[in-house]
Design a protein around this motif. Structure first.
Motif, PDB file in Angstrom:
ATOM      1  N   SER A 207       0.824  -1.208   0.000  1.00  0.00           N
ATOM      2  CA  SER A 207       0.000   0.000   0.000  1.00  0.00           C
ATOM      3  C   SER A 207       0.862   1.263   0.000  1.00  0.00           C
ATOM      4  O   SER A 207       0.533   2.247  -0.675  1.00  0.00           O
ATOM      5  N   LEU A 208       1.973   1.255   0.747  1.00  0.00           N
ATOM      6  CA  LEU A 208       2.870   2.412   0.749  1.00  0.00           C
ATOM      7  C   LEU A 208       3.563   2.573  -0.595  1.00  0.00           C
ATOM      8  O   LEU A 208       3.743   3.692  -1.087  1.00  0.00           O
ATOM      9  N   VAL A 209       3.953   1.451  -1.200  1.00  0.00           N
ATOM     10  CA  VAL A 209       4.586   1.499  -2.521  1.00  0.00           C
ATOM     11  C   VAL A 209       3.628   2.090  -3.544  1.00  0.00           C
ATOM     12  O   VAL A 209       4.006   2.911  -4.386  1.00  0.00           O
ATOM     13  N   SER A 210       2.372   1.674  -3.481  1.00  0.00           N
ATOM     14  CA  SER A 210       1.389   2.163  -4.455  1.00  0.00           C
ATOM     15  C   SER A 210       1.191   3.671  -4.341  1.00  0.00           C
ATOM     16  O   SER A 210       0.901   4.350  -5.332  1.00  0.00           O
ATOM     17  N   ALA A 211       1.359   4.203  -3.121  1.00  0.00           N
ATOM     18  CA  ALA A 211       1.205   5.643  -2.916  1.00  0.00           C
ATOM     19  C   ALA A 211       2.407   6.423  -3.420  1.00  0.00           C
ATOM     20  O   ALA A 211       2.293   7.625  -3.713  1.00  0.00           O
ATOM     21  N   ARG A 212       3.566   5.759  -3.543  1.00  0.00           N
ATOM     22  CA  ARG A 212       4.797   6.460  -3.933  1.00  0.00           C
ATOM     23  C   ARG A 212       5.142   6.304  -5.403  1.00  0.00           C
ATOM     24  O   ARG A 212       5.885   7.112  -5.936  1.00  0.00           O
ATOM     25  N   VAL A 219       1.474  -5.536  -9.413  1.00  0.00           N
ATOM     26  CA  VAL A 219       2.410  -5.940  -8.369  1.00  0.00           C
ATOM     27  C   VAL A 219       2.491  -7.454  -8.400  1.00  0.00           C
ATOM     28  O   VAL A 219       1.461  -8.137  -8.403  1.00  0.00           O
ATOM     29  N   HIS A 220       3.700  -7.990  -8.437  1.00  0.00           N
ATOM     30  CA  HIS A 220       3.922  -9.435  -8.450  1.00  0.00           C
ATOM     31  C   HIS A 220       4.756  -9.803  -7.231  1.00  0.00           C
ATOM     32  O   HIS A 220       5.886  -9.332  -7.080  1.00  0.00           O
ATOM     33  N   VAL A 221       4.188 -10.611  -6.354  1.00  0.00           N
ATOM     34  CA  VAL A 221       4.901 -11.108  -5.180  1.00  0.00           C
ATOM     35  C   VAL A 221       5.439 -12.489  -5.544  1.00  0.00           C
ATOM     36  O   VAL A 221       4.672 -13.399  -5.840  1.00  0.00           O
ATOM     37  N   THR A 222       6.755 -12.646  -5.552  1.00  0.00           N
ATOM     38  CA  THR A 222       7.351 -13.904  -5.994  1.00  0.00           C
ATOM     39  C   THR A 222       8.192 -14.524  -4.883  1.00  0.00           C
ATOM     40  O   THR A 222       8.713 -13.832  -4.008  1.00  0.00           O
ATOM     41  N   LYS A 229      10.518 -13.693  -1.862  1.00  0.00           N
ATOM     42  CA  LYS A 229      11.847 -13.320  -2.337  1.00  0.00           C
ATOM     43  C   LYS A 229      11.889 -11.914  -2.933  1.00  0.00           C
ATOM     44  O   LYS A 229      12.827 -11.158  -2.695  1.00  0.00           O
ATOM     45  N   GLU A 230      10.899 -11.579  -3.749  1.00  0.00           N
ATOM     46  CA  GLU A 230      10.931 -10.298  -4.459  1.00  0.00           C
ATOM     47  C   GLU A 230       9.526  -9.712  -4.567  1.00  0.00           C
ATOM     48  O   GLU A 230       8.530 -10.441  -4.593  1.00  0.00           O
ATOM     49  N   LEU A 231       9.502  -8.390  -4.654  1.00  0.00           N
ATOM     50  CA  LEU A 231       8.285  -7.659  -4.970  1.00  0.00           C
ATOM     51  C   LEU A 231       8.558  -6.935  -6.285  1.00  0.00           C
ATOM     52  O   LEU A 231       9.443  -6.083  -6.347  1.00  0.00           O
ATOM     53  N   LEU A 232       7.847  -7.317  -7.329  1.00  0.00           N
ATOM     54  CA  LEU A 232       8.033  -6.705  -8.648  1.00  0.00           C
ATOM     55  C   LEU A 232       6.894  -5.740  -8.921  1.00  0.00           C
ATOM     56  O   LEU A 232       5.721  -6.103  -8.806  1.00  0.00           O
ATOM     57  N   CYS A 233       7.254  -4.526  -9.285  1.00  0.00           N
ATOM     58  CA  CYS A 233       6.254  -3.508  -9.602  1.00  0.00           C
ATOM     59  C   CYS A 233       6.370  -3.132 -11.075  1.00  0.00           C
ATOM     60  O   CYS A 233       7.469  -2.803 -11.547  1.00  0.00           O
ATOM     61  N   ILE A 234       5.261  -3.185 -11.785  1.00  0.00           N
ATOM     62  CA  ILE A 234       5.231  -2.788 -13.188  1.00  0.00           C
ATOM     63  C   ILE A 234       4.447  -1.492 -13.302  1.00  0.00           C
ATOM     64  O   ILE A 234       3.283  -1.420 -12.901  1.00  0.00           O
TER      65      ILE A 234
END
Length: 400
Positions: A207-212, A219-222, A229-234
């Motif tokens: 939620s904080l990432v989406s605001a910034r 968003v892909h949580v892998t 392991k990773e949070l991928l944001c497109i």
């Protein structure tokens, strides 16, 4: 619904390549020379490389300059998953490191990839490694991310993996503290592309990432079945229609994904009192990380024990629900007990070896385990839960 992600690169392979071993058992048992120590360090690094990127470990002569680069690089499975999300064409990686993501992007048919890193030793290693790996469509530069961006032409996608450690080694989580600061680079990035992929810490708050991050579309949580392991944001230029969230469980052979679409006003359906014989489902970390529990219930046909207890049961609605195995751990309830000193003592005596988890309770899992005198771990799992104003001990066994 759950799906198999397309592969953009080669599937991992097995190999028998080995490297030098350190020390003879007899003569050098007490005194090992410096060469032996270096050989052992190289062999240890090779084993770590094989665990993360087996395709590279199988190639004679692959160079890994330092343990930090190996620690920070993507696994081949994660890199291949990123490439499955990329459009192909011209892709620029601003912070390439060891270059595993670049390798996966370069395997996309007809792609051209720009590798860039500020550390010259990594650039030299990348040039040698890509030659050994047979990649002729990668161009290498040795610049800071900001400087490389200023020299970049028009590309189909930019990828960035900001460094998440300070100079002193402290972990960083805020986007503004990472290097480079993607939020500061966004205006320049949109001058060169309409598509940006950013890799973030799995600890980052969605939620904080989406605001910034302006233009966040996906968003892909892998990760694996046991760890994020990773949070991928497109991000897409000019996008303002909200974002979808996907969870992906990766292994060496494939990726299984589930896409969750947020629905305003959707509520978690409750399962009612648990009973002996019930099957409980615990979401794996990548699914829990999404935080979209109402959508998880709707997607998989589940009911939740309590809004604050993330354990689920299959909805009894006449439909044939079969939650994907890779997204849940399954337990069958063997026994239900009350909550208190006597119950702790009795359950602890009957199940002295068990895993213990506290959910929605005013004590931690380790504290509950100590109160019951339980040690070790095994197929028995005791959940201490606060459900619908009651506190219970649920003794379960793992269902495989």
């Amino acid at each position: 619904m759950a799906s198999q992600a397309k592969e953009a690169g080669p599937t991992p392979v097995s190999c028998s390549r080995t490297s030098g071993a350190g020390g003879n058992v007899g003569l050098f048992r007490v005194k090992r020379n410096f060469s032996n120590i270096l050989d052992q360090l190289e062999q240890d690094r090779l084993h770590r490389l094989y665990a993360k990127v087996p395709q590279w470990a199988c190639v004679e002569g692959i160079s890994v300059p330092g343990n930090l680069a190996l620690e920070q690089c993507s696994s081949s499975a994660a890199a291949i998953y990123k490439a499955s999300l990329a459009p192909g064409g011209v892709i620029a990686d601003l912070t390439s490191g060891l270059g595993v993501d670049v390798w996966a992007f370069a395997k996309i048919p007809a792609a051209k990839v720009y590798y860039n890193d500020i550390r010259p030793e990594l650039c030299r290693a990348a040039a040698d490694n890509f030659r050994l790996l047979g990649l002729g469509n990668v161009e290498i530069s040795n610049l800071g991310a900001e400087e490389r961006l200023s020299t970049l032409g028009r590309v189909d996608m930019i990828f960035a993996d900001p460094a998440r450690r300070s100079e002193s080694g402290r972990k960083l989580f805020r986007l503004e503290d990472c290097s480079p600061d993607i939020t500061a680079l966004m205006p320049s990035i949109w001058e060169h592309t309409d598509l940006l992929m950013v890799k973030l810490s799995p600890m980052a708050d969605i939620s904080l990432v989406s605001a910034r991050l302006e233009g966040l579309a996906e968003v892909h949580v892998t990760g694996t079945s046991t760890e994020c392991k990773e949070l991928l944001c497109i991000l897409r230029k000019g996008w303002n229609s909200g974002y979808s969230v996907s969870a992906a469980v990766l292994d060496r052979e494939s990726a299984q994904t589930v896409n969750l679409v947020r629905k305003d006003g959707l509520r978690v359906p409750l399962s009612g009192e648990p009973a002996e014989g019930d099957v409980l489902l615990e979401p794996v970390p990548v699914l829990s990380k999404t935080g979209m529990y109402p959508e998880i219930c709707e997607t998989f046909g589940l009911r939740q024990l309590d809004p604050s207890v993330h354990l689920f049961s299959i909805a009894d609605d006449g439909k044939d629900h079969k939650p994907a195995d890779r997204f849940f751990r399954k337990f069958r309830i063997k026994e239900i007990a009350g909550f208190g000193r006597q119950a702790f003592r009795e359950i602890g005596k009957r199940y002295p070896v068990a895993d213990v988890s506290a959910r929605n309770l005013p004590l931690k899992s380790e504290e509950l385990k100590m109160k019951m005198g339980v040690t070790g771990s095994g197929d028995t799992h005791i959940f201490g839960v606060g459900v619908q104003s009651r506190r219970l001990l649920l003794v379960t066994e793992r269902v495989f």
